[in-house]
Design an enzyme around this catalytic site. Structure first.
Site, PDB file in Angstrom:
ATOM      1  N   GLY A  12     -65.258   5.655  25.114  1.00  0.00           N
ATOM      2  CA  GLY A  12     -65.736   4.292  24.972  1.00  0.00           C
ATOM      3  C   GLY A  12     -64.569   3.329  24.907  1.00  0.00           C
ATOM      4  O   GLY A  12     -63.429   3.667  25.248  1.00  0.00           O
ATOM      5  N   GLY A  15     -61.882   4.623  22.486  1.00  0.00           N
ATOM      6  CA  GLY A  15     -61.338   5.875  23.010  1.00  0.00           C
ATOM      7  C   GLY A  15     -60.362   5.640  24.149  1.00  0.00           C
ATOM      8  O   GLY A  15     -59.285   6.248  24.209  1.00  0.00           O
ATOM      9  N   LYS A 208     -65.115  -1.510   5.204  1.00  0.00           N
ATOM     10  CA  LYS A 208     -64.740  -2.879   5.586  1.00  0.00           C
ATOM     11  C   LYS A 208     -65.821  -3.536   6.437  1.00  0.00           C
ATOM     12  O   LYS A 208     -65.972  -4.764   6.451  1.00  0.00           O
ATOM     13  CB  LYS A 208     -63.385  -2.893   6.305  1.00  0.00           C
ATOM     14  CG  LYS A 208     -63.282  -1.990   7.534  1.00  0.00           C
ATOM     15  CD  LYS A 208     -63.756  -2.642   8.804  1.00  0.00           C
ATOM     16  CE  LYS A 208     -63.901  -1.664   9.945  1.00  0.00           C
ATOM     17  NZ  LYS A 208     -62.801  -1.667  10.862  1.00  0.00           N
ATOM     18  N   ASN A 273     -69.015  -6.617  13.771  1.00  0.00           N
ATOM     19  CA  ASN A 273     -69.984  -6.802  12.685  1.00  0.00           C
ATOM     20  C   ASN A 273     -70.030  -8.259  12.228  1.00  0.00           C
ATOM     21  O   ASN A 273     -71.103  -8.803  11.955  1.00  0.00           O
ATOM     22  CB  ASN A 273     -69.624  -5.886  11.505  1.00  0.00           C
ATOM     23  CG  ASN A 273     -69.970  -4.444  11.781  1.00  0.00           C
ATOM     24  OD1 ASN A 273     -71.093  -4.021  11.599  1.00  0.00           O
ATOM     25  ND2 ASN A 273     -68.988  -3.673  12.254  1.00  0.00           N
TER      26      ASN A 273
END
Length: 296
Positions: A12, A15, A208, A273
């Site tokens: 991905g 990666g 986190k 996020n």
């Protein structure tokens, strides 16, 4: 001593970005074979108007056109869609895939080389069982039966791939493989510090993301820098309290490494996020998290 073969398990965005770093180091350090294998899940992509296998396109162009477009990896990086072939000769396995696929991937790949070692870059996959918080590296250690270190840090994948300077923290217990694994990752643009604190390094990398959601809510509500700074400080303190509840021997210094405060800052300002949480607030909850994730 024979040269070590390295395989990256996962292809991905992160990666492929870490593969750019590793490929440079396997080429310049005599401890490793030049060739770097990347296990690439074989999905179809549209390339120049034609449907083709992602691994085929990569092996021709050295570009992962789906997950890291615009970045060309060195010619000695090879994609291998067969997981058994990808890991068969590996002395070092670098794990960079979603935690929910770990068990199935290990099951499908069969036995690994005797004396192999792994490094997990997987953030998440925590399991609470019998009052103990299990780590993703614990699962890998149990399934593989060999040493597993972890690498975490303030590392936005696209910036790493572009060669922008950053740091990372290697959590490792054994001294036997420490120097070798630092050499595998450390370079002028990606500086690595090793610490003997696997739980601290790994849990900072996972927790986190919770604080980053709060940072995104702050941004979505248009609160200023004071509020966001307070949230990050309180969040770091709560991370320490949470981690020490399950792992009392975690080191204070770990929270000041790249895996700790630096990763927290990066994620609270530029992480996925944070972006999703801001979008959720600005959309007044009209869109679900799955929809927001796909759109971002």
């Amino acid at each position: 001593m024979s040269k070590k073969n390295v395989t990256v398990v996962g292809s991905g965005n992160w990666g492929m970005a870490i593969a750019t770093i590793i490929a440079g180091n396997t080429a310049r350090h005599p401890e490793f074979t030049d060739d770097l294998t990347v296990w690439m899940f074989d999905e179809e992509v549209q390339h120049k108007g034609v449907k083709r296998k992602l691994s085929e396109v990569f092996n021709e162009t050295k570009e992962n056109v789906k997950y890291l477009p615009g970045i060309t990896l060195p010619p000695h990086v090879k994609a291998e869609p067969d997981i058994k072939k990808a890991v068969a000769n590996a002395d070092i396995l670098i794990w960079v895939l979603p935690h929910q696929f770990v068990a199935r991937t290990v099951q499908n790949m069969g036995p690994v080389k005797q004396g192999a070692v792994s490094v997990s870059l997987i953030k998440g996959g925590l399991e609470l069982e019998g009052g103990k918080l299990g780590l993703c590296s614990d699962l890998l250690r149990k399934l593989l039966g060999h040493e597993v270190a972890v690498l975490m840090g303030a590392n936005v994948a696209n910036e790493v791939a572009a060669g922008e300077f950053c740091e990372a923290t290697l959590g490792i217990q054994s001294e036997d493989h420490k120097d070798m694994l630092v050499k595998l990752f450390d370079c002028q643009t990606f500086r690595v510090t090793a610490v003997n604190d696997i739980p601290g390094v790994e849990l900072c990398g996972a927790l986190k993301n919770v604080v980053a959601l709060g940072a995104g809510f702050c941004d979505g509500l248009d609160y200023g820098g004071n509020t966001k700074a307070a949230l990050i400080r309180i969040g770091l303190q709560e991370m320490k309290t949470f981690i020490r509840y399950f792992y009392p021997n975690v080191k204070d210094a770990t929270f000041l490494e790249s895996c700790g405060v630096a990763d927290l800052i990066t994620t609270c300002f530029g992480g996925r996020n944070r972006k999703c949480a801001e979008a959720f607030i600005r959309g007044k909850g009209a869109k679900g998290w799955d929809t927001i994730e796909k759109e971002l």
